[in-house]
Scaffold this motif. Structure first.
Motif, short mmCIF file in Angstrom:
data_model
loop_
_atom_site.label_atom_id
_atom_site.label_comp_id
_atom_site.label_asym_id
_atom_site.label_seq_id
_atom_site.Cartn_x
_atom_site.Cartn_y
_atom_site.Cartn_z
N TYR A 10 0.83 -1.20 0.00
CA TYR A 10 0.00 0.00 0.00
C TYR A 10 0.88 1.26 0.00
N GLY A 11 0.47 2.22 -0.81
CA GLY A 11 1.17 3.50 -0.84
C GLY A 11 0.14 4.60 -0.86
N ILE A 12 0.57 5.82 -0.60
CA ILE A 12 -0.40 6.91 -0.53
C ILE A 12 -0.46 7.65 -1.87
N GLY A 13 0.68 7.90 -2.48
CA GLY A 13 0.63 8.51 -3.80
C GLY A 13 1.48 9.75 -3.93
N THR A 14 1.39 10.34 -5.10
CA THR A 14 2.22 11.51 -5.39
C THR A 14 1.37 12.76 -5.45
N PHE A 15 1.56 13.63 -4.49
CA PHE A 15 0.88 14.93 -4.44
C PHE A 15 1.53 15.73 -3.31
N GLY A 16 1.26 17.02 -3.28
CA GLY A 16 1.76 17.84 -2.19
C GLY A 16 3.27 17.80 -2.03
N SER A 17 4.00 17.68 -3.14
CA SER A 17 5.47 17.68 -3.11
C SER A 17 6.01 16.71 -2.07
N ARG A 18 5.48 15.46 -2.11
CA ARG A 18 5.86 14.49 -1.08
C ARG A 18 6.70 13.33 -1.61
N GLY A 19 6.86 13.26 -2.94
CA GLY A 19 7.49 12.08 -3.52
C GLY A 19 8.86 11.77 -2.96
N MET A 20 9.77 12.73 -3.02
CA MET A 20 11.12 12.47 -2.55
C MET A 20 11.20 12.44 -1.03
N ALA A 21 10.53 13.41 -0.39
CA ALA A 21 10.65 13.50 1.07
C ALA A 21 10.12 12.25 1.75
N LEU A 22 9.00 11.73 1.26
CA LEU A 22 8.41 10.57 1.93
C LEU A 22 8.75 9.27 1.22
#
Lengths: 181, 783
Positions: free
Chosen positions: B534-546
C-alpha cells in the motif's frame, strides 16, 4: 446576451406589422430557418440551422408571440435546443410611424447554453448581429415587393443581399451621401 | 575509495524521457482489450435545472449501442463519489455517479452510452433527449452566501457549505493599535489544471476469480482502489488499480471521479471491459478547478513596516459537489497567510459556498499559492503605503534563521529556514540596487519597468498521519520495497505514483550510491496495487521527502543484511565493510573485497545458505514523518509594462529556491520551470469564466489562455540549501514551489511598474485590457 437596436423600413406600419405576424414570410427571411409553423394561437414550432465556428447544428423549439397590440407591439419568447446547446430568450418589438416610414425598435435578452456557449461564446454576439442584419435586409426586400410578387429568399441570397447593403452603407458613409432607400 | 562517482547530487538525465518523447509510453487510452466497449457521457448543458424526462429510445436503437444508463438506473446501487476531507460543521452533499432529478453544473454527467466503438457511443449520446426546467444559477460566490440565493442542495436550505472562524482578540487589539492598517481584496480566480493527458479509465472483470482490474490516469492508485472497492462493495483484495503512464496530474488526478467508479461498475454489470477517455472540452467542464477564493485581508502595521497582525476573510467557491479534498484545500491558505514573516497574531474566517460550477480541489500548490499571494502582496502593500523598499519590509519581518524550529501562530512548526539567505542571493543575481536606478532612469523616459519580489514559503511533504482525514482510510506515510533480484539487479517498488516527477531517475541514483550497483541495474516500479505494498501517492510535493525516505530505510535494511552476509563470507566484522563499484570491501583495505553479486548469490543460497540468516535480499519500509516540510525561496520578476497598451513583457526572471538537499539538480530545475510557468499563467493569462447563468465560457483551448513557451521568460535559477532535520535525507519538496513563488512576484512587478500612476490593485489575470483600464482609471480618465 442583450440585443437591441432600431431599423427603419420604407413601408407603412400596418404592412410591416402584417409581415411580422406572418410565419411563412418570416421563415423565408430568417437566416437558416427551415421551419416555422403555427401550432397554436400566436405560437409556432421552429427549426433553424445555425453554424457557429465548430458548433453547427439544427435547433428546434418554440416561438411564442405575446402582449399583442396590433399594429405596434408584441413580445416574443423563444426557446430552442439542439445537440450543441440551447437558446432561450425574450424580446419586444415596437413599431412607430415616422414620416411615412416605420421605425422598428427591438430589445431582448438571449441566453445560450451548452457547447454553444463554451465554444461559441466569442462569436455569439457577432453572429447574432449578422443574423439580425440579414433578417432585416431580407425583410426590407419582402416589404418592397409588390403584393403577390415572389421575392427570392434563402440563406445564400440573403447573405449576399446583406453584404451588398453593408457595402452600400459603407460607400455612402465614405462619400457622405445618404443611403439610398 | 570507489572509482564510481556519486550519483546523488548530479545532473542525471531523466530515464523516463526516451520513452515519453519517442511515443513508446503506454497511457490508459492506449490499452486495447478483447471485446472492449466504450463509454461516452452525456453532460448537462444547464448549470442548474430540474430534469423532467430523459428519453433514451433513439440512443438505444443505434446499431452498436450496448447499453444506456441514466441516474435512475443506478441510483443507490453504488456508493457515491467520495469526499474524504472533513471540516467541522460542513454540509456534505450527496454526490451521485449520474445526476438524479436535478443537475447542478454545466458538465455534470446525466447519462452514459456504452457501445462497441467510441464513435457510436459518442453519436448515441447526441440521440438522448433530456427535458430540463431551468433554475436560477448561483455563480458569484459572494452572492451565494446571501439569504435569497437559490439553494443548490434543497435539503441544506442555503448555499453555505461551512463557516469556520478562528477568532483572535490579539488581532483586533493589534488592528486598533496599528499605525496603519493595510487592506486588500484579492480574487484568486479559478484555474484549469490542464494535464496534457485528460482523464481516462479502463476496467476489466474476471468473472472466474472475481478480480477487477482498473487502469486509470490517477495520482493515487491505492487510494482509488480503496474507494472503488467501497463504492462497488467489493473486498479490497479483489480490486487492482494500475496507473499506467500518467500525462500530468497537478492535483486534478488526486481525486476519485464519477467516471472512475462508473467504468468499473458497468464493466462488472456487462461482463466486458469498458474504456472511457475524456475529451478536452469535458476536461474543462468536469475535471476539478483550482483556486476559487475571494480574500479580504487586513494587516496591522507599525510605522517602521513591522506587521503585527493579519486578519483574513476567505470566501471559498467550492462548486456544486465535493471532490476528494475539496473542503480541506483552502485551510492551508489561512494557516500560512503570514508566510515567511513573524506576524505574532493572525485570525481568519472561511465562508465556503456551493455554486453551480465544477468542484474546486487541489491544483499545484493547493491552498498555498493563495496563502503566499496574501503574504507577498501584504509586504508590497506595506512598502507602498509607508514608502519603504519592499526588500527592507521583508527583512524587517522575516522569521530569523536562528528561530527554527519556529512555532507559528496557526500552530504549525516550521522545520528549517534561512529566508534572508535566499533573498540575498536573488538580489545579487538581479543586481537589485543597479536595477532600481535603471527603473528610475527609465521612468523619466516614460518607460515603466517593475521589480516584483516574492519570498515565499510553503508546506509540503504531507505528512504526519494525524493531519490527514480518517475517512481517507490511510495515513500520511509512504512505503517502499527494495528487492535485490538473484541476478544482482535491484527492483524498487515505491508506494508513490510518479507521473512526471522523475523518481525512476532520482530513486535509481539513490540505490546506485547506497548499494554500489550501476544505475542501469536498477528498475523503479510504481503505480500498480498488484505489485506494490500500500502506498499513498504523489501529491503535495511528497514524492522524494516521503517516498525517498522510505526507500532510504529499505536500502539501509538491505545493506544491513548484505553486510552480515559479506561479514560471514569475508570473515570480517560487518561494521568494517563498505559498498561501492559493485563490491563490498574492507574500509581499511579496498583490495579485500567480494562482489555484490557474490553476496546476492549467498543470500539466495546458490551454493549454500548463510547460517542463521533468512534467505532472500529484500526489505519493505513504511515511513511516517514527524512533521511537514517548509520549503522557501525568493523569486524576482522584472517586467516592463507598455502604458499605452497594457502589454506586459518580461525582462528578467530570477528564482532562488531552497528545497533542502538536492538529489538531482536537473529534476529540481524541471520542476521549478514548470511550476513557474503555471504560476505566471495564473498571474497573467488563465481564468475559468462562467457567465451569469453558469455557462462555462472558457470551454476550449481557444478561450482559455494556457501560455505558450514564447510567453515565458528566460528563467534564471539557483538554490540555497537548508536541509530539513525532519527526514534523514534532509530533503523538502519542490514540485509546487515554483507555482507558489511566482504568481505574487509577477503581480508585484506589474504593480511596481505602475506605481507612478498610483495603481494599487488589478485582479488576476493581468490581461493587457485590465492593465490598460487600471492605468486609465488611475489617470482619472474613462476606461
Amino acid at each position: 446576451m442583450k440585443i437591441n437596436g432600431t431599423q427603419t423600413f420604407p413601408a407603412a406600419r400596418q404592412r410591416v406589422w402584417e409581415f411580422l405576424i406572418d410565419p411563412q414570410r418570416l421563415a423565408r427571411c430568417l437566416p437558416g430557418c427551415e421551419k416555422l409553423e403555427a401550432v397554436g394561437e400566436n405560437e409556432y414550432a421552429s427549426q433553424i440551422n445555425v453554424g457557429l465556428a465548430a458548433v453547427k447544428g439544427v435547433y428546434t423549439g418554440k416561438v411564442k408571440l405575446d402582449e399583442m397590440q396590433p399594429p405596434s407591439h408584441y413580445k416574443m419568447l423563444i426557446d430552442g435546443k439542439g445537440k450543441q446547446g440551447f437558446i432561450k430568450g425574450h424580446g419586444t418589438l415596437d413599431l412607430a410611424e415616422q414620416n411615412g416610414q416605420t421605425l422598428l425598435t427591438y430589445s431582448g435578452d438571449v441566453q445560450v447554453g451548452g457547447p454553444l456557449a463554451s465554444v461559441g461564446q466569442r462569436m455569439v454576439d457577432g453572429a447574432a448581429k449578422m443574423m439580425i442584419g440579414q433578417f432585416f435586409t431580407a425583410m426590407e426586400a419582402e416589404l418592397q415587393a409588390m403584393p403577390g410578387e415572389e421575392v427570392r429568399q434563402g440563406a445564400a441570397v440573403n447573405f449576399w443581399r446583406y453584404l451588398l447593403k453593408l457595402l452600400r452603407e459603407k460607400l455612402a458613409a465614405l462619400f457622405g451621401k445618404k443611403t439610398p432607400a | 575509495m570507489p572509482i564510481t562517482p556519486k550519483m546523488v547530487g548530479t545532473r542525471i538525465k531523466r530515464r523516463e524521457d526516451p520513452r515519453l518523447i519517442t511515443g513508446q509510453a503506454i497511457y490508459t487510452d492506449d490499452l486495447q482489450l478483447p471485446g472492449m466497449l466504450y463509454m461516452s457521457v452525456l453532460r448537462s448543458i444547464y448549470a442548474h435545472a430540474a430534469i423532467n424526462s430523459i428519453d433514451i429510445t433513439n440512443a438505444k436503437a443505434l446499431a452498436g449501442v450496448v447499453a444506456v444508463y441514466t441516474g435512475a438506473d443506478i441510483d443507490g446501487l453504488t456508493g457515491p463519489v467520495p469526499c474524504v476531507a472533513e471540516v467541522p460543521g460542513m454540509k456534505l452533499p450527496h454526490h451521485p455517479l449520474l445526476a438524479v432529478g436535478k443537475v447542478r453544473y454545466v458538465g455534470e454527467p446525466v447519462a452514459v452510452v456504452i457501445a462497441t466503438s467510441r464513435y457510436v457511443a459518442r453519436d448515441a449520446t447526441d440521440l438522448i433527449e433530456v427535458e430540463y426546467d431551468a433554475l436560477d444559477a448561483v455563480v458569484d460566490p459572494e452572492k451565494a452566501a446571501e439569504r435569497d440565493s437559490v439553494p443548490i442542495h434543497e435539503t441544506f436550505g442555503d448555499n453555505i457549505a461551512f463557516r469556520t472562524e478562528v477568532p483572535n482578540p490579539a488581532v483586533e487589539q493589534a488592528l486598533k493599535e496599528a499605525d496603519t492598517v493595510v487592506k486588500l481584496r484579492i480574487v484568486q480566480q479559478r484555474l484549469v489544471p490542464m494535464a496534457m493527458e485528460p482523464r481516462a479509465t479502463v476496467a476489466q472483470w474476471d468473472r472466474g476469480t472475481k478480480q477487477l482490474t482498473v487502469w486509470s490516469s490517477t495520482q493515487i492508485p491505492h487510494l482509488l482502489r480503496t474507494q472503488i472497492a467501497e463504492a462497488l462493495r467489493l473486498p479490497e483484495n479483489h480490486v487492482r488499480v494500475i496507473a499506467p503512464e500518467v500525462g500530468g496530474g497537478f492535483g486534478a488526478k488526486l481525486n476519485v471521479y464519477r467516471e472512475e467508479l462508473m467504468v468499473p461498475y458497468f464493466t462488472m454489470k456487462l461482463g466486458k471491459p469498458v474504456k472511457w477517455t475524456q475529451a478536452r472540452r469535458e476536461d474543462f467542464a468536469a475535471t476539478i478547478h483550482g483556486r476559487g477564493q475571494v480574500q479580504y485581508i487586513e494587516a496591522a502595521v507599525k510605522k517602521d513596516g513591522t506587521v503585527t497582525a493579519m486578519k483574513a476573510k476567505l470566501v471559498l467557491d467550492l462548486g456544486a459537489y465535493f471532490q476528494f479534498f475539496t473542503p480541506m484545500i483552502p485551510s492551508f491558505t489561512g494557516m500560512l497567510m503570514h508566510g515567511a514573516y513573524k506576524v505574532p497574531a493572525i485570525s481568519f474566517e472561511q465562508i465556503a459556498v456551493f455554486t453551480n460550477k465544477m468542484a474546486t480541489d487541489a491544483y499545484r500548490g493547493a491552498g498555498r499559492p493563495e496563502a503566499a499571494f496574501i503574504a507577498e502582496r501584504v509586504m508590497d502593500a506595506v512598502a507602498t503605503e509607508l514608502k519603504l523598499d519592499p526588500v527592507d519590509v521583508r527583512r524587517k519581518n522575516f522569521i530569523p534563521k536562528t528561530a527554527f524550529p519556529y512555532a507559528t501562530p496557526a500552530g504549525l512548526m516550521y522545520d528549517s529556514g534561512n529566508y534572508e539567505g535566499a533573498l540575498d542571493k536573488a538580489l545579487q543575481m538581479v543586481d537589485y540596487v543597479a536595477l532600481r536606478k535603471e527603473q528610475e532612469a527609465l521612468r523619466k523616459q516614460g518607460r515603466y519597468i517593475g521589480i516584483g519580489l516574492s519570498s515565499y514559503i510553503e508546506i509540503c511533504g504531507l505528512g504526519p498521519s494525524v493531519l490527514l482525514p480518517p475517512k481517507m482510510k490511510a495515513g500520511g506515510w509512504e512505503s517502499c520495497t527494495v528487492r535485490v533480484d538473484p541476478a544482482g539487479t535491484v527492483t524498487v517498488f515505491t508506494g508513490i505514483s510518479p507521473h512526471g516527477q522523475g523518481q525512476e531517475t532520482s530513486f535509481a541514483q539513490m540505490v546506485a550510491d547506497e548499494l554500489g550497483v550501476g544505475i542501469d541495474d536498477v528498475v523503479v516500479l510504481h503505480g500498480d496495487t498488484g505489485l506494490m505494498q500500500y502506498g499513498i501517492g504523489t501529491f503535495g510535493s511528497r514524492g522524494m521527502a516521503l517516498g525517498g525516505t522510505s526507500l532510504k530505510m529499505s536500502l539501509d535494511k538491505v545493506k544491513e543484511k548484505a553486510r552480515k552476509i559479506a561479514s560471514h563470507l569475508m570473515e570480517a566484522p560487518p561494521e568494517s565493510l563498505e559498498f561501492g563499484d559493485g563490491k563490498i570491501f574492507l574500509k581499511s583495505d579496498e583490495t579485500k573485497a567480494i562482489t555484490f553479486q557474490q553476496v546476492v548469490e549467498a543470500a539466495y543460497g546458490f551454493k549454500a545458505g548463510v547460517p542463521n540468516i533468512e534467505p532472500g535480499l529484500e526489505a519493505t519500509s513504511f515511513y511516517e514523518p514527524s512533521n511537514c516540510l517548509f520549503p522557501f525561496g525568493t523569486h524576482i520578476a522584472v517586467v516592463e509594462v507598455d502604458a499605452d497598451t497594457g502589454d506586459i513583457t518580461f525582462r528578467r526572471y530570477i528564482a532562488v529556491d531552497d528545497c533542502g538537499n538536492i538529489i538531482n539538480p536537473m529534476l529540481v530545475e524541471g520542476q521549478v520551470h514548470g511550476g513557474i510557468a503555471q504560476g505566471i499563467a495564473q498571474a497573467l493569462y488563465e481564468e475559468v469564466v462562467y457567465d451569469e447563468n453558469g455557462q462555462l465560457l472558457t470551454g476550449s483551448l481557444m478561450d482559455y489562455a494556457v501560455p505558450k513557451a514564447a510567453m515565458m521568460p528566460w528563467m534564471e535559477l539557483d538554490n540555497t540549501v537548508t536541509p530539513t532535520p525532519v527526514n534523514p535525507l534532509g530533503v523538502k519538496g519542490v514540485g509546487e514551489a515554483g507555482t507558489i513563488g511566482s504568481t505574487p512576484a509577477v503581480v508585484n512587478a506589474v504593480l511596481d511598474a505602475l506605481a507612478p500612476f498610483g495603481v494599487k490593485n488589478i485582479d488576476m489575470p493581468l490581461r493587457p485590457e485590465r492593465v490598460w483600464r487600471a492605468i486609465q482609471e488611475a489617470k482619472g480618465g474613462h476606461a
